[in-house]
Design a protein around this motif. Structure first.
Motif, PDB file in Angstrom:
ATOM      1  N   ILE A  77      48.568  52.495  71.865  1.00 47.40           N
ATOM      2  CA  ILE A  77      49.023  52.728  70.496  1.00 47.40           C
ATOM      3  C   ILE A  77      48.945  54.224  70.207  1.00 47.40           C
ATOM      4  CG2 ILE A  77      48.645  52.248  68.045  1.00 47.40           C
ATOM      5  CD1 ILE A  77      47.510  49.522  68.841  1.00 47.40           C
ATOM      6  N   LYS A  78      50.092  54.825  70.019  1.00 46.97           N
ATOM      7  CA  LYS A  78      50.191  56.274  69.854  1.00 46.97           C
ATOM      8  C   LYS A  78      50.177  56.695  68.383  1.00 46.97           C
ATOM      9  CE  LYS A  78      53.215  60.119  71.357  1.00 46.97           C
ATOM     10  NZ  LYS A  78      54.486  60.430  72.076  1.00 46.97           N
ATOM     11  N   TYR A  79      50.839  55.917  67.528  1.00 43.84           N
ATOM     12  CA  TYR A  79      50.933  56.262  66.111  1.00 43.84           C
ATOM     13  C   TYR A  79      50.619  55.050  65.229  1.00 43.84           C
ATOM     14  CZ  TYR A  79      53.588  60.443  67.534  1.00 43.84           C
ATOM     15  OH  TYR A  79      53.986  61.626  68.108  1.00 43.84           O
ATOM     16  N   VAL A  80      50.046  55.348  64.072  1.00 47.30           N
ATOM     17  CA  VAL A  80      49.935  54.374  62.986  1.00 47.30           C
ATOM     18  C   VAL A  80      50.698  54.972  61.809  1.00 47.30           C
ATOM     19  CG1 VAL A  80      48.428  53.041  61.475  1.00 47.30           C
ATOM     20  CG2 VAL A  80      47.637  53.667  63.769  1.00 47.30           C
ATOM     21  N   PHE A  81      51.853  54.389  61.489  1.00 51.61           N
ATOM     22  CA  PHE A  81      52.690  54.900  60.406  1.00 51.61           C
ATOM     23  C   PHE A  81      52.369  54.158  59.109  1.00 51.61           C
ATOM     24  CE2 PHE A  81      55.390  55.725  64.189  1.00 51.61           C
ATOM     25  CZ  PHE A  81      55.599  57.089  64.027  1.00 51.61           C
ATOM     26  N   GLU A  82      52.114  54.930  58.062  1.00 49.08           N
ATOM     27  CA  GLU A  82      51.910  54.356  56.725  1.00 49.08           C
ATOM     28  C   GLU A  82      53.115  54.698  55.858  1.00 49.08           C
ATOM     29  OE1 GLU A  82      48.668  52.702  55.200  1.00 49.08           O
ATOM     30  OE2 GLU A  82      49.267  52.097  57.215  1.00 49.08           O
ATOM     31  N   THR A  83      53.725  53.672  55.255  1.00 48.87           N
ATOM     32  CA  THR A  83      54.883  53.927  54.414  1.00 48.87           C
ATOM     33  C   THR A  83      54.501  54.547  53.072  1.00 48.87           C
ATOM     34  OG1 THR A  83      54.820  51.651  53.596  1.00 48.87           O
ATOM     35  CG2 THR A  83      56.286  52.114  55.467  1.00 48.87           C
ATOM     36  N   LYS A 123      39.731  53.378  66.637  1.00 41.94           N
ATOM     37  CA  LYS A 123      39.486  52.523  67.799  1.00 41.94           C
ATOM     38  C   LYS A 123      40.459  52.767  68.944  1.00 41.94           C
ATOM     39  CE  LYS A 123      37.119  48.791  65.361  1.00 41.94           C
ATOM     40  NZ  LYS A 123      36.999  47.334  65.142  1.00 41.94           N
ATOM     41  N   THR A 124      41.603  53.383  68.654  1.00 43.57           N
ATOM     42  CA  THR A 124      42.623  53.561  69.695  1.00 43.57           C
ATOM     43  C   THR A 124      42.949  55.016  69.986  1.00 43.57           C
ATOM     44  OG1 THR A 124      44.461  53.487  68.108  1.00 43.57           O
ATOM     45  CG2 THR A 124      43.694  51.374  69.001  1.00 43.57           C
ATOM     46  N   GLY A 125      42.508  55.920  69.118  1.00 44.05           N
ATOM     47  CA  GLY A 125      42.876  57.323  69.277  1.00 44.05           C
ATOM     48  C   GLY A 125      44.268  57.642  68.764  1.00 44.05           C
ATOM     49  N   ALA A 126      44.900  56.680  68.085  1.00 42.06           N
ATOM     50  CA  ALA A 126      46.244  56.893  67.546  1.00 42.06           C
ATOM     51  C   ALA A 126      46.215  57.895  66.394  1.00 42.06           C
ATOM     52  CB  ALA A 126      46.833  55.563  67.062  1.00 42.06           C
ATOM     53  N   THR A 127      47.351  58.514  66.149  1.00 42.29           N
ATOM     54  CA  THR A 127      47.503  59.456  65.043  1.00 42.29           C
ATOM     55  C   THR A 127      48.054  58.720  63.826  1.00 42.29           C
ATOM     56  OG1 THR A 127      47.933  61.307  66.527  1.00 42.29           O
ATOM     57  CG2 THR A 127      48.678  61.549  64.248  1.00 42.29           C
ATOM     58  N   ILE A 128      47.398  58.885  62.683  1.00 43.57           N
ATOM     59  CA  ILE A 128      47.914  58.339  61.424  1.00 43.57           C
ATOM     60  C   ILE A 128      48.990  59.284  60.909  1.00 43.57           C
ATOM     61  CG2 ILE A 128      47.363  57.767  59.021  1.00 43.57           C
ATOM     62  CD1 ILE A 128      44.468  57.234  59.962  1.00 43.57           C
ATOM     63  N   VAL A 129      50.149  58.729  60.557  1.00 42.19           N
ATOM     64  CA  VAL A 129      51.254  59.526  60.018  1.00 42.19           C
ATOM     65  C   VAL A 129      51.565  59.059  58.601  1.00 42.19           C
ATOM     66  CG1 VAL A 129      53.665  60.203  60.268  1.00 42.19           C
ATOM     67  CG2 VAL A 129      52.247  59.886  62.305  1.00 42.19           C
ATOM     68  N   LEU A 130      51.582  60.010  57.685  1.00 43.96           N
ATOM     69  CA  LEU A 130      51.989  59.768  56.298  1.00 43.96           C
ATOM     70  C   LEU A 130      53.174  60.653  55.977  1.00 43.96           C
ATOM     71  CD1 LEU A 130      48.436  59.939  54.685  1.00 43.96           C
ATOM     72  CD2 LEU A 130      49.848  57.894  54.683  1.00 43.96           C
ATOM     73  N   GLY A 131      53.998  60.230  55.007  1.00 47.99           N
ATOM     74  CA  GLY A 131      55.059  61.093  54.523  1.00 47.99           C
ATOM     75  C   GLY A 131      54.493  62.167  53.610  1.00 47.99           C
ATOM     76  N   PRO A 132      55.335  63.034  53.056  1.00 47.08           N
ATOM     77  CA  PRO A 132      54.870  64.099  52.160  1.00 47.08           C
ATOM     78  C   PRO A 132      54.047  63.520  51.010  1.00 47.08           C
ATOM     79  CG  PRO A 132      57.169  64.427  52.738  1.00 47.08           C
ATOM     80  CD  PRO A 132      56.795  63.083  53.270  1.00 47.08           C
ATOM     81  N   VAL A 133      52.818  64.005  50.850  1.00 46.17           N
ATOM     82  CA  VAL A 133      51.896  63.413  49.870  1.00 46.17           C
ATOM     83  C   VAL A 133      51.572  64.395  48.750  1.00 46.17           C
ATOM     84  CG1 VAL A 133      50.856  61.833  51.541  1.00 46.17           C
ATOM     85  CG2 VAL A 133      49.861  64.111  51.225  1.00 46.17           C
ATOM     86  N   LEU A 134      51.325  63.836  47.561  1.00 46.03           N
ATOM     87  CA  LEU A 134      50.807  64.637  46.451  1.00 46.03           C
ATOM     88  C   LEU A 134      49.298  64.761  46.537  1.00 46.03           C
ATOM     89  CD1 LEU A 134      52.793  63.345  43.308  1.00 46.03           C
ATOM     90  CD2 LEU A 134      53.091  65.509  44.527  1.00 46.03           C
ATOM     91  N   ILE A 135      48.659  63.698  47.028  1.00 43.44           N
ATOM     92  CA  ILE A 135      47.205  63.645  47.141  1.00 43.44           C
ATOM     93  C   ILE A 135      46.843  63.613  48.619  1.00 43.44           C
ATOM     94  CG2 ILE A 135      45.114  62.401  46.498  1.00 43.44           C
ATOM     95  CD1 ILE A 135      46.733  61.060  44.272  1.00 43.44           C
TER      96      ILE A 135
END
Length: 473
Positions: A47-53, A69-81
């Motif tokens: 598992i390379k990425y965890v994408f959050e909508t 647990k997997t070393g995956a990168t969490i990806v978020l879109g442009p955030v205000l917070i």
């Protein structure tokens, strides 16, 4: 290339597993992450990425635990917070490689300001699927009134206007044959009237989804989107903050919660700590016998959503009563919506309590036919605890509407000294309503078995004319 929708009916939520050439990504995972890890292991994939909508309001995502647990990168879109954990903040149009396929981030503000969709392109660069989160559902779009609970300046009108642009400039320009994979389906409080279908083509949605009508002006779109909205469940802001700031590992939650208590221990704990005693058995079994002052929210229903709606504070300490073997299920489903403070469960279930000789309580029940006979011979007070939209669509002429969704207001419509016959659609919600009011001193509530469906089928009650509902909120 593999695309799997992992749908959870309790939350009407869709998570997604995507795999190509030994690499995988997960989109919007639930709190318990082991199933995603097991799925990747089954294929020998990493598992390379965890994408959050977006920062979810209706459930606590598993993105943090899954990344750890997997070393995956969490990806978020442009955030205000900014998030309170390590994550990569993607840019509009940025692409991410998974094996031989690519995923392009499309920033689509409207449901929330950071909301993003993820466009999947296959090995040949062809656009195949769009994971839309809460931006676009099947038959609906995400409600624009949730982010204001976190950022005051983000009014529903402003967000609806952003969503108008996102749909028309980012989504409706894509090919009609693209498959839409949303984060939710019918039953979720994140939209007004979603389809029971959980996928569709973009082309078909352009024909059938009111929000994609190209003739709508911005003002018309905003008005349609805001019409029929009701206040969101009380747990939503707390879940957003957990998804933004971070949360305790679900492993720790399980370690604390999986504490079997013998009846005497259970009684002492309940007396000393004053927790909420939550009975997760069926309404029928709860009516036959339950611990006094316990409340009933059955596991065999939209348990997590109703728990979040009816229990006002996610930090509330909870003691569980479950059918044997379902304790872990109850703990998991509570954790999905941020209730991490389960402090134990009744070992042996209600039968153990009963055998130990402790006090029990019951709920009086009548059938619809029995209610018709009672109604024929005397005046009765009937309470309909379905949502206002259901009540407005069709109801008993003499019934008053006291929606379970807003029980603290609804209880003010009833007198503790009056006898009421209570019904919902089928019996699940009426027992939850009765149990909560009983714990607050309302002792004269009778459950109508089978609910509105059974009452209508008798043909012995006056009904209002049916009106097609415009919202399911």
């Amino acid at each position: 290339m593999v695309i799997e929708q992992i749908y959870t009916g309790c939350l009407a939520q869709g998570a997604y597993y995507i795999e190509s050439d030994g690499e995988a990504a997960v989109i919007d995972p639930l709190r318990e992450v082991q199933p995603y890890i097991d799925r990747a292991a089954k294929s020998g994939a990493k598992i390379k990425y965890v994408f959050e909508t977006h920062y979810h309001a209706d459930f606590v995502s598993g993105h943090i635990d899954l990344a750890k647990k997997t070393g995956a990168t969490i990806v978020l879109g442009p955030v205000l917070i900014s998030p309170g954990y390590e994550a990569y903040i993607g840019k509009d149009g940025e692409e991410f490689t998974i094996g031989k396929v690519k995923i392009r981030l499309l920033h689509t503000p409207g449901h929330t300001m950071e909301s993003s969709c993820y466009l999947l392109m296959d090995e040949n660069g062809q656009e195949k699927a769009l994971f839309t989160g809460d931006t676009l559902f099947i038959g609906d779009v995400g409600r624009p009134d949730l982010a204001q609970k976190v950022v005051e300046d983000l009014t529903p009108e402003k967000l609806a206007s952003h969503l108008y642009d996102s749909l028309r400039n980012k989504i409706m320009t894509l090919p009609d044959n693209i498959i839409i994979y949303p984060a939710h389906g019918a039953g979720s409080p994140c939209g007004k009237k979603m389809s029971k279908e959980t996928t569709d083509t973009l082309g078909n949605q352009k024909k059938t989804n009111y929000a994609l009508d190209p003739s709508l002006t911005r003002e018309q779109f905003v008005a349609k989107l805001l019409d029929g909205l009701t206040p969101p469940p009380g747990y939503f802001p707390a879940n957003v903050l957990m998804n933004v700031k971070g949360y305790e590992s679900i492993d720790n939650v399980f370690e604390r919660a999986k504490r079997p208590l013998k009846p005497t221990e259970f009684e002492i704990t309940a007396t000393e700590t004053r927790p909420l005693v939550l009975d997760t058995r069926s309404a029928e079994n709860f009516a036959k016998g339950h611990i006094p002052n316990s409340i009933n929210i059955g596991l065999d229903g939209s348990f997590a959503i109703w728990a979040g709606t009816l229990i006002t504070d996610v930090n509330t300490p909870i003691l569980l009563i479950c059918d044997a073997g379902r304790e872990e299920e109850a703990i998991t489903r509570l954790a999905r919506v941020g209730f991490d403070n389960v402090i134990g469960y009744l070992d042996g279930g209600f039968e153990a309590w009963k055998k130990a000789g402790f006090e029990i309580d019951k709920v009086e029940q009548v059938t619809a036919e029995e209610l018709a006979q009672i109604h024929k011979n005397s005046e009765v007070h009937i309470v309909d605890v379905r949502k206002k939209s259901e009540y407005d669509s069709e109801h008993l002429v003499e019934a008053i509407n006291a929606p379970l969704d807003y029980i603290n207001d609804s209880m003010k419509l009833l007198s503790p000294d009056t006898k009421y016959y209570v019904h919902c659609a089928g019996g699940y919600r009426s027992m939850a309503f009765i149990s909560i009011l009983k714990s607050r001193g309302y002792e004269h509530l009778v459950d109508v078995k089978g609910g509105f469906k059974a009452i209508k089928e008798t043909g012995k009650f006056r009904m209002t004319d049916y009106v097609c509902p415009t919202t399911e909120l």
